[in-house]
Design an enzyme around this catalytic site. Structure first.
Site, PDB file in Angstrom:
ATOM      1  N   ASP A   1      36.091  38.488  59.565  1.00 11.31           N
ATOM      2  CA  ASP A   1      37.081  38.444  58.482  1.00 11.31           C
ATOM      3  C   ASP A   1      38.221  37.483  58.795  1.00 11.31           C
ATOM      4  O   ASP A   1      39.397  37.851  58.790  1.00 11.31           O
ATOM      5  CB  ASP A   1      37.626  39.851  58.207  1.00 11.31           C
ATOM      6  CG  ASP A   1      36.560  40.784  57.658  1.00 11.31           C
ATOM      7  OD1 ASP A   1      36.455  40.889  56.426  1.00 11.31           O
ATOM      8  OD2 ASP A   1      35.827  41.378  58.458  1.00 11.31           O
TER       9      ASP A   1
ATOM     10  N   HIS B   1      38.849  34.735  56.959  1.00  9.99           N
ATOM     11  CA  HIS B   1      39.413  34.376  55.652  1.00  9.99           C
ATOM     12  C   HIS B   1      40.073  32.994  55.666  1.00  9.99           C
ATOM     13  O   HIS B   1      41.238  32.834  55.265  1.00  9.99           O
ATOM     14  CB  HIS B   1      40.408  35.436  55.193  1.00  9.99           C
ATOM     15  CG  HIS B   1      39.770  36.735  54.810  1.00  9.99           C
ATOM     16  ND1 HIS B   1      39.228  36.954  53.563  1.00  9.99           N
ATOM     17  CD2 HIS B   1      39.550  37.879  55.518  1.00  9.99           C
ATOM     18  CE1 HIS B   1      38.728  38.181  53.508  1.00  9.99           C
ATOM     19  NE2 HIS B   1      38.899  38.759  54.691  1.00  9.99           N
TER      20      HIS B   1
ATOM     21  N   ASP C   1      32.836  36.957  56.026  1.00  9.14           N
ATOM     22  CA  ASP C   1      34.116  36.532  55.448  1.00  9.14           C
ATOM     23  C   ASP C   1      34.795  35.489  56.329  1.00  9.14           C
ATOM     24  O   ASP C   1      36.004  35.563  56.592  1.00  9.14           O
ATOM     25  CB  ASP C   1      35.048  37.726  55.219  1.00  9.14           C
ATOM     26  CG  ASP C   1      34.696  38.510  53.963  1.00  9.14           C
ATOM     27  OD1 ASP C   1      33.794  38.065  53.230  1.00  9.14           O
ATOM     28  OD2 ASP C   1      35.311  39.557  53.704  1.00  9.14           O
TER      29      ASP C   1
ATOM     30  N   ASN D   1      31.376  39.577  51.713  1.00  5.42           N
ATOM     31  CA  ASN D   1      31.479  39.652  50.262  1.00  5.42           C
ATOM     32  C   ASN D   1      32.311  38.522  49.683  1.00  5.42           C
ATOM     33  O   ASN D   1      32.217  38.232  48.486  1.00  5.42           O
ATOM     34  CB  ASN D   1      32.092  40.998  49.852  1.00  5.42           C
ATOM     35  CG  ASN D   1      33.460  41.227  50.461  1.00  5.42           C
ATOM     36  OD1 ASN D   1      33.648  41.091  51.669  1.00  5.42           O
ATOM     37  ND2 ASN D   1      34.443  41.567  49.644  1.00  5.42           N
ATOM     38  N   HIS D   2      33.102  37.834  50.512  1.00  3.96           N
ATOM     39  CA  HIS D   2      33.903  36.716  50.017  1.00  3.96           C
ATOM     40  C   HIS D   2      33.128  35.407  50.029  1.00  3.96           C
ATOM     41  O   HIS D   2      33.407  34.523  49.213  1.00  3.96           O
ATOM     42  CB  HIS D   2      35.178  36.560  50.853  1.00  3.96           C
ATOM     43  CG  HIS D   2      36.268  37.505  50.468  1.00  3.96           C
ATOM     44  ND1 HIS D   2      37.374  37.134  49.727  1.00  3.96           N
ATOM     45  CD2 HIS D   2      36.422  38.829  50.718  1.00  3.96           C
ATOM     46  CE1 HIS D   2      38.163  38.179  49.545  1.00  3.96           C
ATOM     47  NE2 HIS D   2      37.606  39.224  50.142  1.00  3.96           N
TER      48      HIS D   2
ATOM     49  N   HIS E   1      28.189  43.672  57.316  1.00  2.00           N
ATOM     50  CA  HIS E   1      29.469  43.504  56.628  1.00  2.00           C
ATOM     51  C   HIS E   1      29.510  44.503  55.475  1.00  2.00           C
ATOM     52  O   HIS E   1      29.139  44.191  54.346  1.00  2.00           O
ATOM     53  CB  HIS E   1      29.611  42.067  56.116  1.00  2.00           C
ATOM     54  CG  HIS E   1      30.993  41.722  55.654  1.00  2.00           C
ATOM     55  ND1 HIS E   1      31.934  41.114  56.462  1.00  2.00           N
ATOM     56  CD2 HIS E   1      31.617  41.903  54.460  1.00  2.00           C
ATOM     57  CE1 HIS E   1      33.051  40.923  55.796  1.00  2.00           C
ATOM     58  NE2 HIS E   1      32.886  41.406  54.570  1.00  2.00           N
TER      59      HIS E   1
ATOM     60  N   HIS F   1      34.163  43.506  57.436  1.00  6.02           N
ATOM     61  CA  HIS F   1      34.703  43.935  56.136  1.00  6.02           C
ATOM     62  C   HIS F   1      35.936  44.823  56.269  1.00  6.02           C
ATOM     63  O   HIS F   1      36.875  44.683  55.482  1.00  6.02           O
ATOM     64  CB  HIS F   1      33.640  44.642  55.296  1.00  6.02           C
ATOM     65  CG  HIS F   1      34.085  44.899  53.881  1.00  6.02           C
ATOM     66  ND1 HIS F   1      34.452  43.877  53.031  1.00  6.02           N
ATOM     67  CD2 HIS F   1      34.230  46.047  53.177  1.00  6.02           C
ATOM     68  CE1 HIS F   1      34.785  44.389  51.862  1.00  6.02           C
ATOM     69  NE2 HIS F   1      34.673  45.699  51.928  1.00  6.02           N
TER      70      HIS F   1
ATOM     71  N   HIS G   1      39.441  45.772  57.699  1.00  3.50           N
ATOM     72  CA  HIS G   1      40.468  44.888  58.240  1.00  3.50           C
ATOM     73  C   HIS G   1      41.266  45.497  59.384  1.00  3.50           C
ATOM     74  O   HIS G   1      42.047  44.796  60.020  1.00  3.50           O
ATOM     75  CB  HIS G   1      41.417  44.455  57.113  1.00  3.50           C
ATOM     76  CG  HIS G   1      40.863  43.349  56.280  1.00  3.50           C
ATOM     77  ND1 HIS G   1      41.667  42.443  55.609  1.00  3.50           N
ATOM     78  CD2 HIS G   1      39.585  42.981  56.021  1.00  3.50           C
ATOM     79  CE1 HIS G   1      40.903  41.577  54.969  1.00  3.50           C
ATOM     80  NE2 HIS G   1      39.631  41.890  55.202  1.00  3.50           N
TER      81      HIS G   1
END
Length: 567
Positions: free
Chosen positions: A8, A10, A48, A104-105, A191, A218, A220
């Site tokens: 994650d 991002h 992610d 999922n992102h 994830h 996933h 955080h």
């Protein structure tokens, strides 16, 4: 063998914000720097990697630059694997291989189902695993790595939790283990939601018990859960929401596999601090002054904590695991390696602030004034305040249970219950609408093309007749509905849709399938079901036959004629 685990990241989060645009890149660079200095054998990324499904050119450019700077070098990786990875390419000098799944992102989308991770893999920078065709069954084959000790990595990219749960319960996800799997250190990386949520989480109890480590992307918040199988929740490396779960420290994890199997956590220094607090104001006097003093006190306290943090060395978290990397020994593993602190370029990082204010009267607070006043002192001045008012106690009234949240896809499927679809899937149509809303302008085109290709491939072109086309169209629509219904299966809602359909369109087989999932006698349900509709009547047999024969004559040189007019 040493494996750095992160998730994650991002990359590209808030890249249009002049204050926060570099946060995700700075922390990811710190993680790659830790991997380089610790001389890890592998970086394992849990989804992610990107914040957007379609990252900007600037985001892709900066990401590729970071991978080239830290993962390419003269020292070649000494790993051996059963799959062709990027460090096998003699044209690219990979010193630190990266293995990643999608989240999922950054999940695959579009006509060709391409993820941003696919782009990095095509560039030879990342090894992408865990991407599967979600039709009837998922066969998960491990990535086998050897270097003194042996590790088997099973990757499973993000799948909607409801579908994943159903597939596990029905035995349609199979993990293929090597014959001597007991001599491998078995790692599952996925994830999904781990924390229980309403119908939207995936429990590790569903997974087979031969895994030594399960890595959950996933979520955080960083967390390690000890048990028969060690569960690692690496957490995010950038704060994407201002909530309690994001206020804790962020870490990168190093898994050391050897005679002693240990897990260390390295605190990340480049993460922007987050300050959360609550202020309740009961008096009407000097409200703005109280809020201002509270914010300044939070900032001063954050500075003191930051100065103390800069003097600390990185902590380690060690967990004992049974030894399953060589032979059949089950000896308990101890812990002992000391983790080093890392010197980073010091950056002035003004904090993220979130203050929840509860007012007891009708006072008015000007958020814009505070936003302008604390600009330069707070990273998010425009959304640092959340104001709520305590309402007066009213007479107690009988409360009704809140109705379940209805999604737009459910409404659309109910509306489409009376629409005659010849080839296309109603559930596929609603799924394409979701992709279109996300920004995929070709979602509907891809769905139509996919279904037409299925019909064309199912028809024997050498002796085509109208009955073959009708059967192929019916079969393609049924298969698509069966595949898409796994995501948002609501049995009773489905029966309601069938009840509202025209009696001539109520499919007995489909209704029996839903009724059996609700329970009860299938024969009893069959008596209540509508009569099976006639496909030839639905499509207009005589009219369709004439049109098909005419199209066949006009397309004598190309038998793959268009079906678009019959949809």
């Amino acid at each position: 063998m040493k494996i750095l685990i992160t998730s994650d990241n991002h990359l590209g989060y808030r890249e249009s914000d002049p204050v926060l645009l570099d946060d995700s890149y700075d922390t990811f660079e710190e993680i790659l720097g830790i991997a380089q200095r610790e001389r890890v054998d592998l970086v394992l990324q849990g989804g992610d990697l990107f914040h957007e499904n379609r990252p900007s050119r600037s985001c892709l450019n900066r990401t590729i630059g970071l991978f080239r700077r830290y993962c390419i070098g003269n020292e070649r990786s000494g790993l051996r694997s059963n799959l062709a990875l990027n460090f096998h390419d003699q044209n690219i000098g990979i010193s630190i291989p990266v293995v990643s799944i999608h989240g999922n992102h950054d999940d695959p989308s579009g006509i060709s189902m391409v993820s941003p991770i696919d782009i990095l893999q095509s560039a030879g920078l990342v090894n992408y695993i865990g991407k599967y065709n979600l039709i009837d069954r998922i066969d998960v084959y491990p990535l086998l790595l050897e270097k003194e000790y042996r590790v088997a990595i099973y990757g499973l990219g993000h799948i909607k939790d409801r579908r994943l749960y159903r597939m596990f319960c029905e035995g349609r996800i199979v993990f293929h283990r090597p014959e001597d799997y007991d001599s491998w250190y078995n790692v599952l990386i996925l994830h999904q939601n781990r924390i229980p949520r309403e119908k939207e989480h995936f429990s590790s109890d569903l997974v087979e018990g031969f895994f030594d480590l399960i890595v959950y992307g996933h979520e955080h918040e960083s967390m390690v859960v000890k048990g028969d199988c060690l569960i690692l929740q690496p957490g995010s490396t950038v704060r994407t929401s201002l909530c309690e779960g994001e206020r804790h420290d962020k870490y990168a994890y190093i898994l050391r596999i050897g005679e002693e199997c240990t897990l260390e956590h390295v605190k990340l220094r480049s993460v922007r601090p987050l300050l959360l607090d609550t202020l309740r104001i009961e008096e009407r006097d000097n409200v703005e002054e109280k809020v201002e003093n509270k914010i300044r006190g939070m900032i001063d306290l954050g500075r003191k904590k930051e100065s103390l943090f800069n003097k600390e060395i990185t902590a380690i978290d060690v967990d004992t695991k049974r030894f399953k990397c060589r032979g059949d020994s089950n000896e308990a593993c101890g812990a002992g390696p000391v983790c080093k602190g890392y010197q980073l370029e010091e950056k002035t990082r003004i904090p993220l602030v979130k203050l929840k204010i509860e007012l007891c009267g009708d006072e008015v607070l000007d958020k814009h004034r505070f936003s302008a006043q604390f600009k330069g002192l707070v990273a998010n001045p425009s959304d640092m305040l959340t104001i709520s008012r305590k309402t007066r106690r009213r007479e107690e009234v009988e409360t009704q249970p809140m109705a379940e949240r209805v999604e737009i896809s459910q409404i659309l499927r109910k509306i489409l219950g009376n629409v005659e679809f010849g080839v296309l899937s109603r559930l596929g149509f609603s799924e394409s609408l979701d992709e279109f809303v996300k920004g995929d302008s070709n979602a509907f085109m891809g769905m139509v093309r996919k279904n037409i290709e299925k019909v064309v491939n199912a028809v024997d072109h050498s002796s085509i007749v109208d009955e073959d086309v009708i059967k192929a169209m019916k079969r393609a629509s049924r298969e698509e509905d069966r595949g898409y219904e796994e995501d948002h299966f609501e049995p009773r809602a489905a029966l309601g849709v069938l009840d509202e359909m025209d009696p001539g369109l109520a499919n007995k087989n489909l209704r029996n399938e839903y009724s059996s999932r609700l329970g009860g006698n299938s024969e009893e349900n069959e008596s209540k079901a509508k009569k099976n509709f006639n496909v030839e009547d639905l499509l207009g047999k005589e009219y369709l036959s004439k049109k098909l024969r005419k199209d066949k004559e006009d397309s004598s040189t190309d038998v793959s004629f268009t079906f678009s007019k019959y949809l």
